[in-house]
Structure formats: C-alpha cells, structure tokens
Scaffold this motif. Structure first.
Motif, mmCIF file in Angstrom:
data_model
loop_
_atom_site.group_PDB
_atom_site.id
_atom_site.type_symbol
_atom_site.label_atom_id
_atom_site.label_comp_id
_atom_site.label_asym_id
_atom_site.label_seq_id
_atom_site.Cartn_x
_atom_site.Cartn_y
_atom_site.Cartn_z
ATOM 1 N N LEU A 146 0.854 -1.181 0.000
ATOM 2 C CA LEU A 146 0.000 0.000 0.000
ATOM 3 C C LEU A 146 0.890 1.231 0.000
ATOM 4 O O LEU A 146 1.826 1.333 0.782
ATOM 5 N N TYR A 147 0.594 2.164 -0.876
ATOM 6 C CA TYR A 147 1.381 3.361 -1.140
ATOM 7 C C TYR A 147 0.785 4.519 -0.350
ATOM 8 O O TYR A 147 -0.364 4.880 -0.557
ATOM 9 N N ASP A 151 -2.900 5.846 -0.629
ATOM 10 C CA ASP A 151 -3.275 6.384 -1.937
ATOM 11 C C ASP A 151 -3.760 5.289 -2.884
ATOM 12 O O ASP A 151 -4.736 5.469 -3.595
ATOM 13 N N LYS A 152 -3.018 4.166 -2.891
ATOM 14 C CA LYS A 152 -3.349 3.084 -3.816
ATOM 15 C C LYS A 152 -2.581 1.838 -3.440
ATOM 16 O O LYS A 152 -1.688 1.864 -2.599
ATOM 17 N N MET A 153 -2.942 0.745 -4.078
ATOM 18 C CA MET A 153 -2.178 -0.501 -3.983
ATOM 19 C C MET A 153 -1.167 -0.442 -5.126
ATOM 20 O O MET A 153 -1.548 -0.277 -6.287
ATOM 21 N N ASP A 154 0.098 -0.538 -4.811
ATOM 22 C CA ASP A 154 1.149 -0.429 -5.810
ATOM 23 C C ASP A 154 1.836 -1.776 -5.965
ATOM 24 O O ASP A 154 2.220 -2.396 -4.969
ATOM 25 N N ASN A 168 -5.842 -6.021 -9.486
ATOM 26 C CA ASN A 168 -5.766 -4.742 -8.780
ATOM 27 C C ASN A 168 -7.062 -4.415 -8.054
ATOM 28 O O ASN A 168 -7.035 -3.945 -6.921
ATOM 29 N N SER A 169 -8.202 -4.656 -8.671
ATOM 30 C CA SER A 169 -9.472 -4.335 -8.008
ATOM 31 C C SER A 169 -9.713 -5.262 -6.825
ATOM 32 O O SER A 169 -10.187 -4.832 -5.779
ATOM 33 N N ALA A 222 -7.404 -4.042 -3.988
ATOM 34 C CA ALA A 222 -7.871 -2.783 -3.404
ATOM 35 C C ALA A 222 -9.059 -3.010 -2.476
ATOM 36 O O ALA A 222 -9.171 -2.398 -1.426
ATOM 37 N N ASP A 227 -9.515 -1.682 1.550
ATOM 38 C CA ASP A 227 -10.409 -0.534 1.806
ATOM 39 C C ASP A 227 -11.273 -0.760 3.013
ATOM 40 O O ASP A 227 -11.560 -1.798 3.449
#
Length: 93
Positions: A53-54, A62-65, A85-86, A89, A93
């Motif tokens: 996780l970024y 911010d996002k999963m990198d 990716n989805s 994430a 969340d």
C-alpha cells in the motif's frame, strides 16, 4: 528503501523525512534526496518485485502499488491486471 520498524505510518514518514535531510547534508550541493512515500504493508518478493500500500499522507493510503508482479506484466491482457488490482484494493479498503 529503508525499514525503520516503527508501528505507525506517521512515524515512518517522519523518520523518512529526517533520513532524507541527513543524507542530503552529506551530498555535494545541489544534489538533494527527497522523501517520497511509505509502503505499508509491504511484501518484498525479489529485487524489483513487490506489492504494497502506497502512502503519501498518514491518514489514508493512496493506492495498492505492485512492481514486477502479474498486475504490471505487459504480456498479460489488461483484464488480468484490472481484476487483480481491483480485488487487492477491495481487501484493503
């Protein structure tokens, strides 16, 4: 990348800023090292292969990198990357 071993993202960010300032003081001017981000949680698989996780702010990631994993391979179709990716994430969340 540096592992500080602190319990919170905010502490890791503060130590990252301090480390960047300390190292920058050792460089010849105008070279400057800047703190960018924190990865937490972070899984280092191999060199240049990791997901995490970024974080750029301590409140929310911010996002999963993902680097070097199936989600960023160019020989997979875009559907595979979107699906992985989805799913990732949703788990965080």
């Amino acid at each position: 990348m540096v592992k500080f071993g602190v319990p919170t993202v905010a502490e890791a960010m503060e130590l990252g800023r301090e480390a960047a300032a300390f190292v920058s003081a050792k460089f010849v001017k105008p070279i400057n090292l800047e703190f960018e981000k924190v990865y937490y949680p972070y899984l280092l698989i191999n060199e240049k292969r990791y997901p995490g996780l970024y974080w750029t702010k301590p409140e929310k990631f911010d996002k999963m990198d993902c680097k070097g994993l199936e989600t960023v391979r160019r020989d997979n179709c875009q559907l595979v990357a979107n699906l992985i990716n989805s799913w990732s994430a949703e788990k965080f969340d």
